[in-house]
Scaffold this active site. Structure first.
Site, PDB file in Angstrom:
ATOM      1  N   HIS A  67       0.841  -1.204   0.000  1.00  0.00           N
ATOM      2  CA  HIS A  67       0.000   0.000   0.000  1.00  0.00           C
ATOM      3  C   HIS A  67       0.879   1.258   0.000  1.00  0.00           C
ATOM      4  CE1 HIS A  67      -3.579   2.434   1.190  1.00  0.00           C
ATOM      5  NE2 HIS A  67      -2.679   3.139   1.859  1.00  0.00           N
ATOM      6  N   GLU A  68       1.937   1.228   0.796  1.00  0.00           N
ATOM      7  CA  GLU A  68       2.847   2.377   0.858  1.00  0.00           C
ATOM      8  C   GLU A  68       3.594   2.559  -0.463  1.00  0.00           C
ATOM      9  OE1 GLU A  68       2.924   4.649   3.163  1.00  0.00           O
ATOM     10  OE2 GLU A  68       1.293   3.492   4.011  1.00  0.00           O
TER      11      GLU A  68
ATOM     12  N   HIS B   6       1.431   4.285  -2.985  1.00  0.00           N
ATOM     13  CA  HIS B   6       1.330   5.754  -2.881  1.00  0.00           C
ATOM     14  C   HIS B   6       2.476   6.414  -3.658  1.00  0.00           C
ATOM     15  CE1 HIS B   6      -2.044   6.533  -0.266  1.00  0.00           C
ATOM     16  NE2 HIS B   6      -1.590   5.789   0.725  1.00  0.00           N
TER      17      HIS B   6
ATOM     18  N   GLU C 289      -6.358   6.939  -1.223  1.00  0.00           N
ATOM     19  CA  GLU C 289      -6.407   5.694  -0.456  1.00  0.00           C
ATOM     20  C   GLU C 289      -6.967   4.551  -1.294  1.00  0.00           C
ATOM     21  OE1 GLU C 289      -5.201   4.845   2.759  1.00  0.00           O
ATOM     22  OE2 GLU C 289      -4.181   6.584   1.976  1.00  0.00           O
TER      23      GLU C 289
END
Ligand SMILES: [Zn+2]
Length: 274
Positions: free
Chosen positions: A132-133, A136, A195
């Site tokens: 997820h990081e 981004h 998100e």
């Protein structure tokens, strides 16, 4: 006595922002095909990420348990190896900090607090956090946030936004856009759009690396349970939304298929928790 010179970013950004505003240009596409305005040159974002990371390394203690570091490194490396080429260099640091937090900065710097291991309890769940990081960063979200922030602050702010004194307000804006401003009381939460996009990209990335994408749903469940009392720092920068788990579930079948193929191709790695 110090001599103040204009920061290179200021010299570059002012004309770019002005011409983009005049011409309405600067639109790019994120990896999911979403139109985005991210005007800070990539080299500058990388420099900011590296600068922010170096500062964290100076201020936060690194974890010194070789088993913890090997475990986290194993998961991170598997994810990076699954990125499409060219993906540049990535590295991960494990910080000894009980607050559950994780971040990734432009320039490929990933950070994980040991406190996150209480929430991401399995290798698959840890892969969900790190993927997820990474997502981004892949989708240039910090650049978009910084661009928006610069637009909001307007010309006056631009004039000395890039003062280099650590701890100054301008400095905090930069850190906030990178998502590492917590200790200074300034946090720019990722938007719902960011998100959702990071969830999608991250889920598919973990599947490609041979981690079970269904663990992403379990991870967010753990996260909201942990947020019952004091919200974890991570949740302040990565706000949850009501239908996050439903949205992750959409397209899950396809992600599970990618995961099965990755496993069949022998791409899954055995990363053992300490
Ligand atoms: Zn996020």
């Amino acid at each position: 006595m110090s001599i103040r010179r204009p920061h290179p970013l200021r010299v570059i950004l002012v004309p770019i922002l002005l011409s983009a505003a005049l011409l309405g240009t600067g639109c790019e596409e994120s990896p999911t095909g979403r139109k985005q305005v991210a005007l800070v040159p990539e080299a500058q974002m990388t420099a900011l990420g590296e600068q922010g990371f170096a500062e964290l390394l100076r201020t936060l203690p690194l974890n010194d348990d070789p088993r913890v570091r090997a475990y986290v490194g194993c998961v991170a490396e598997a994810l990076v190896d699954a990125l499409p080429e060219p993906h540049g260099r990535w590295s991960i640091a494990v910080f000894d900090d009980p607050t559950p937090n994780a971040f990734a900065l432009p320039g490929g710097k990933i950070g994980l607090h040991t406190g996150m291991l209480r929430i991401a309890r399995t290798p698959d769940q840890l892969a969900a956090v790190i993927a997820h990081e990474i997502a981004h960063v892949l989708a240039d979200h910090s650049n978009e946030r910084l661009t928006q922030e610069l637009a909001v602050q307007g010309g006056l702010m631009l004039l000395d936004l890039f003062a280099e004194e650590p701890g100054s307000l301008k400095h905090e804006v930069l850190r906030g856009a990178l998502g590492i401003g917590a200790e200074y009381g300034l946090l720019l939460p990722y938007s719902r759009t960011h998100e959702r996009e990071a969830d999608r990209i991250g889920r598919d990335l973990m599947a490609q690396a041979g981690f079970d994408p269904r663990a992403s749903v379990a991870l967010w469940r753990n996260m909201s349970a942990a947020g019952g009392g004091q919200p974890p720092t991570f949740l302040s920068t990565h706000p949850s939304h009501d239908n996050r788990m439903e949205e992750l579930a959409e397209g899950m079948e396809q992600a599970v298929e990618i995961y099965r193929q990755a496993r069949a191709a022998g791409r899954a790695r055995a990363c053992s928790p300490p």
